[in-house]
Design a protein around this motif. Structure first.
Motif, PDB file in Angstrom:
ATOM      1  N   LEU A  15      -9.926   7.121  55.970  1.00 40.93           N
ATOM      2  CA  LEU A  15      -9.849   8.105  56.841  1.00 40.93           C
ATOM      3  C   LEU A  15      -8.366   8.689  57.022  1.00 40.93           C
ATOM      4  CD1 LEU A  15     -12.732   7.625  59.246  1.00 40.93           C
ATOM      5  CD2 LEU A  15     -12.685   9.341  57.412  1.00 40.93           C
ATOM      6  N   PRO A  16      -7.830   9.801  57.084  1.00 38.13           N
ATOM      7  CA  PRO A  16      -6.596  10.109  57.573  1.00 38.13           C
ATOM      8  C   PRO A  16      -6.188   9.405  58.529  1.00 38.13           C
ATOM      9  CG  PRO A  16      -7.971  12.104  56.881  1.00 38.13           C
ATOM     10  CD  PRO A  16      -8.951  10.855  56.945  1.00 38.13           C
ATOM     11  N   GLU A  17      -4.967   8.999  58.871  1.00 36.69           N
ATOM     12  CA  GLU A  17      -4.359   8.654  60.259  1.00 36.69           C
ATOM     13  C   GLU A  17      -4.462   9.573  61.235  1.00 36.69           C
ATOM     14  OE1 GLU A  17      -0.665   6.482  59.852  1.00 36.69           O
ATOM     15  OE2 GLU A  17      -1.323   5.194  58.475  1.00 36.69           O
ATOM     16  N   GLU A  18      -4.162  10.952  60.858  1.00 30.63           N
ATOM     17  CA  GLU A  18      -4.315  11.898  61.783  1.00 30.63           C
ATOM     18  C   GLU A  18      -5.509  11.863  62.609  1.00 30.63           C
ATOM     19  OE1 GLU A  18      -3.798  16.807  62.012  1.00 30.63           O
ATOM     20  OE2 GLU A  18      -3.609  15.779  60.073  1.00 30.63           O
ATOM     21  N   PHE A  19      -6.628  11.701  61.664  1.00 34.32           N
ATOM     22  CA  PHE A  19      -8.108  11.819  62.264  1.00 34.32           C
ATOM     23  C   PHE A  19      -8.278  10.639  63.330  1.00 34.32           C
ATOM     24  CE2 PHE A  19     -12.495  10.294  62.011  1.00 34.32           C
ATOM     25  CZ  PHE A  19     -13.084  11.373  62.669  1.00 34.32           C
ATOM     26  N   LEU A  20      -7.588   9.522  62.916  1.00 33.43           N
ATOM     27  CA  LEU A  20      -7.918   8.313  63.814  1.00 33.43           C
ATOM     28  C   LEU A  20      -6.938   8.423  65.002  1.00 33.43           C
ATOM     29  CD1 LEU A  20      -7.240   5.607  61.180  1.00 33.43           C
ATOM     30  CD2 LEU A  20      -9.452   6.417  62.045  1.00 33.43           C
ATOM     31  N   ARG A  21      -5.934   9.172  64.756  1.00 36.26           N
ATOM     32  CA  ARG A  21      -4.997   9.231  66.039  1.00 36.26           C
ATOM     33  C   ARG A  21      -5.568  10.421  66.970  1.00 36.26           C
ATOM     34  NH1 ARG A  21      -0.373   6.416  66.273  1.00 36.26           N
ATOM     35  NH2 ARG A  21       0.475   5.788  64.345  1.00 36.26           N
ATOM     36  N   GLN A  22      -5.944  11.368  66.375  1.00 35.81           N
ATOM     37  CA  GLN A  22      -6.593  12.581  67.162  1.00 35.81           C
ATOM     38  C   GLN A  22      -7.975  12.207  67.879  1.00 35.81           C
ATOM     39  OE1 GLN A  22      -5.819  16.117  65.109  1.00 35.81           O
ATOM     40  NE2 GLN A  22      -3.575  16.164  65.369  1.00 35.81           N
ATOM     41  N   GLU A  23      -8.915  11.907  66.888  1.00 41.46           N
ATOM     42  CA  GLU A  23     -10.431  11.767  67.354  1.00 41.46           C
ATOM     43  C   GLU A  23     -10.816  10.513  67.718  1.00 41.46           C
ATOM     44  OE1 GLU A  23     -12.227  14.195  67.379  1.00 41.46           O
ATOM     45  OE2 GLU A  23     -11.173  15.695  66.085  1.00 41.46           O
ATOM     46  N   ILE A  24     -10.011   9.160  67.186  1.00 42.04           N
ATOM     47  CA  ILE A  24     -10.671   8.101  67.445  1.00 42.04           C
ATOM     48  C   ILE A  24      -9.885   7.146  68.599  1.00 42.04           C
ATOM     49  CG2 ILE A  24     -11.388   5.642  66.737  1.00 42.04           C
ATOM     50  CD1 ILE A  24     -12.988   7.932  65.526  1.00 42.04           C
ATOM     51  N   LEU A  25      -8.620   7.333  68.630  1.00 42.69           N
ATOM     52  CA  LEU A  25      -7.911   6.706  69.455  1.00 42.69           C
ATOM     53  C   LEU A  25      -8.112   7.028  71.068  1.00 42.69           C
ATOM     54  CD1 LEU A  25      -4.649   5.611  67.572  1.00 42.69           C
ATOM     55  CD2 LEU A  25      -6.360   4.178  68.220  1.00 42.69           C
ATOM     56  N   PRO A  26      -7.837   8.311  71.031  1.00 40.85           N
ATOM     57  CA  PRO A  26      -8.104   9.076  72.505  1.00 40.85           C
ATOM     58  C   PRO A  26      -9.632   8.596  73.258  1.00 40.85           C
ATOM     59  CG  PRO A  26      -7.382  10.528  71.055  1.00 40.85           C
ATOM     60  CD  PRO A  26      -7.859   9.480  70.055  1.00 40.85           C
ATOM     61  N   ARG A  27     -10.501   8.267  72.391  1.00 39.47           N
ATOM     62  CA  ARG A  27     -12.011   7.901  72.960  1.00 39.47           C
ATOM     63  C   ARG A  27     -12.211   6.390  72.792  1.00 39.47           C
ATOM     64  NH1 ARG A  27     -12.547  12.803  69.648  1.00 39.47           N
ATOM     65  NH2 ARG A  27     -13.282  14.434  71.100  1.00 39.47           N
ATOM     66  N   GLY A  28     -11.186   5.757  72.693  1.00 37.60           N
ATOM     67  CA  GLY A  28     -11.398   4.271  72.584  1.00 37.60           C
ATOM     68  C   GLY A  28     -10.450   3.570  73.690  1.00 37.60           C
ATOM     69  N   THR A  29     -10.987   2.321  73.956  1.00 38.98           N
ATOM     70  CA  THR A  29     -10.227   1.668  75.018  1.00 38.98           C
ATOM     71  C   THR A  29      -9.661   0.247  74.341  1.00 38.98           C
ATOM     72  OG1 THR A  29     -11.794   2.548  76.633  1.00 38.98           O
ATOM     73  CG2 THR A  29     -10.445   0.406  77.290  1.00 38.98           C
ATOM     74  N   LEU A  30      -8.352   0.216  74.498  1.00 36.47           N
ATOM     75  CA  LEU A  30      -7.733  -0.862  74.328  1.00 36.47           C
ATOM     76  C   LEU A  30      -7.811  -2.229  75.148  1.00 36.47           C
ATOM     77  CD1 LEU A  30      -4.050   0.179  72.900  1.00 36.47           C
ATOM     78  CD2 LEU A  30      -6.029  -0.942  71.547  1.00 36.47           C
ATOM     79  N   LEU A 118     -17.780  14.075  67.445  1.00 38.80           N
ATOM     80  CA  LEU A 118     -16.817  13.987  66.358  1.00 38.80           C
ATOM     81  C   LEU A 118     -17.317  15.105  65.369  1.00 38.80           C
ATOM     82  CD1 LEU A 118     -16.385  10.160  65.506  1.00 38.80           C
ATOM     83  CD2 LEU A 118     -14.914  11.710  66.403  1.00 38.80           C
ATOM     84  N   PRO A 119     -16.294  15.677  64.459  1.00 40.46           N
ATOM     85  CA  PRO A 119     -16.614  16.620  63.297  1.00 40.46           C
ATOM     86  C   PRO A 119     -17.908  16.000  62.557  1.00 40.46           C
ATOM     87  CG  PRO A 119     -14.336  16.388  63.476  1.00 40.46           C
ATOM     88  CD  PRO A 119     -14.838  15.419  64.327  1.00 40.46           C
ATOM     89  N   GLU A 120     -18.987  16.660  62.323  1.00 39.96           N
ATOM     90  CA  GLU A 120     -20.078  16.197  61.746  1.00 39.96           C
ATOM     91  C   GLU A 120     -19.922  15.534  60.345  1.00 39.96           C
ATOM     92  OE1 GLU A 120     -24.176  15.193  62.036  1.00 39.96           O
ATOM     93  OE2 GLU A 120     -22.488  15.807  63.650  1.00 39.96           O
ATOM     94  N   PRO A 121     -19.020  15.922  59.412  1.00 41.52           N
ATOM     95  CA  PRO A 121     -18.845  15.237  58.285  1.00 41.52           C
ATOM     96  C   PRO A 121     -18.137  14.143  58.371  1.00 41.52           C
ATOM     97  CG  PRO A 121     -18.198  17.799  57.959  1.00 41.52           C
ATOM     98  CD  PRO A 121     -18.317  17.312  59.621  1.00 41.52           C
ATOM     99  N   GLU A 122     -17.285  13.955  59.374  1.00 40.06           N
ATOM    100  CA  GLU A 122     -16.780  12.396  59.622  1.00 40.06           C
ATOM    101  C   GLU A 122     -18.001  11.621  60.303  1.00 40.06           C
ATOM    102  OE1 GLU A 122     -15.203  15.345  59.814  1.00 40.06           O
ATOM    103  OE2 GLU A 122     -13.439  15.007  58.583  1.00 40.06           O
TER     104      GLU A 122
END
Length: 229
Positions: A15-30, A118-122
């Motif tokens: 998956l593109p790093e841009e997707f991880l930074r924009q869609e996954i990281l903001p919704r996760g908790t470290l 999330l965007p449905e395809p992803e």
């Protein structure tokens, strides 16, 4: 944040790093844990899964008589909690313990399991990969039962090492466990395991140094399975 462990995780690979930074990281908790910290206890409700970014975590079953059984050991890029978040009760039956200082990215399970965020395809891609992770985990449990069905220490060791060799396609490989973890995984005494490994090496069945093993032709146990990643 270094995305290397996240990109190496089978759930998020390619998956593109841009997707991880924009869609996954903001919704996760470290979350950070000290060595020997308990991440999960039996009865805990789990509506998330987490990617291990740093450190090692053991999945352990403890019994009332004080004995324990090592079910799995997780390193960076492994997923914790997916098997629980996808059950009806979403409650843990085991302990997850940090063997070293550890850092996790905890992600709400609804992010993948429910449409609309999330965007449905992803999201559908992640759902399929999550299903594959769960299926592979179920197979690993089956293979461990096959190992534990062997009566003697030597038989358990040889079946386990044969599985590892077949999984990697080579007779020379590294096991993911320390000697203590390997003994706990095989449900044998550590001293007895070390003694048996030395005997097996002397008899020309295996060669080993720490976590690296060579399964020699005389020791291989032919099987029809392949251990999943």
């Amino acid at each position: 944040m270094d995305l290397t462990p996240l990109c190496a995780c089978r759930l998020f690979q390619d998956l593109p790093e841009e997707f991880l930074r924009q869609e996954i990281l903001p919704r996760g908790t470290l979350r950070a844990f000290e060595k020997q910290a308990v991440l999960l206890s039996p009865g805990d409700q789990v509506d998330w899964f987490a990617v291990l970014l740093r450190g090692r975590v053991q999945i352990t079953q403890l019994f009332s008589d004080g004995t324990s059984s090592l079910m799995d050991a997780l390193g960076p890029a492994y997923v914790l909690g997916a098997d629980l978040a996808c059950t009806r009760s979403r409650r843990a039956p085991y302990f997850a313990i940090a063997v070293t200082a550890a850092q996790l990215l905890q992600i709400p399970a609804a992010l993948v399991l429910e449409p609309g965020v999330l965007p449905e395809p992803e999201r559908q891609l992640l759902s399929r990969r999550l299903l594959t992770l769960l299926a592979d985990g179920n197979l690993r449990k089956h293979y461990r039962l096959a190992i534990l069905s062997q009566r003697g220490i030597r038989d358990r060791v040889l079946v386990y090492l044969t599985m590892q060799a077949e999984r990697r396609g080579t007779s020379r490989f590294q096991v993911p466990f320390s000697r203590e973890e390997m003994a706990a995984f095989l449900c044998v005494n550590r001293s007895a395991l070390s003694h048996e490994l030395s005997r097996m090496e002397a008899e020309g069945l295996i060669a080993f140094r720490k976590q690296e093993f060579i399964l020699l032709p005389a020791g291989a146990r032919r099987s029809t399975w392949s251990l999943p990643e």
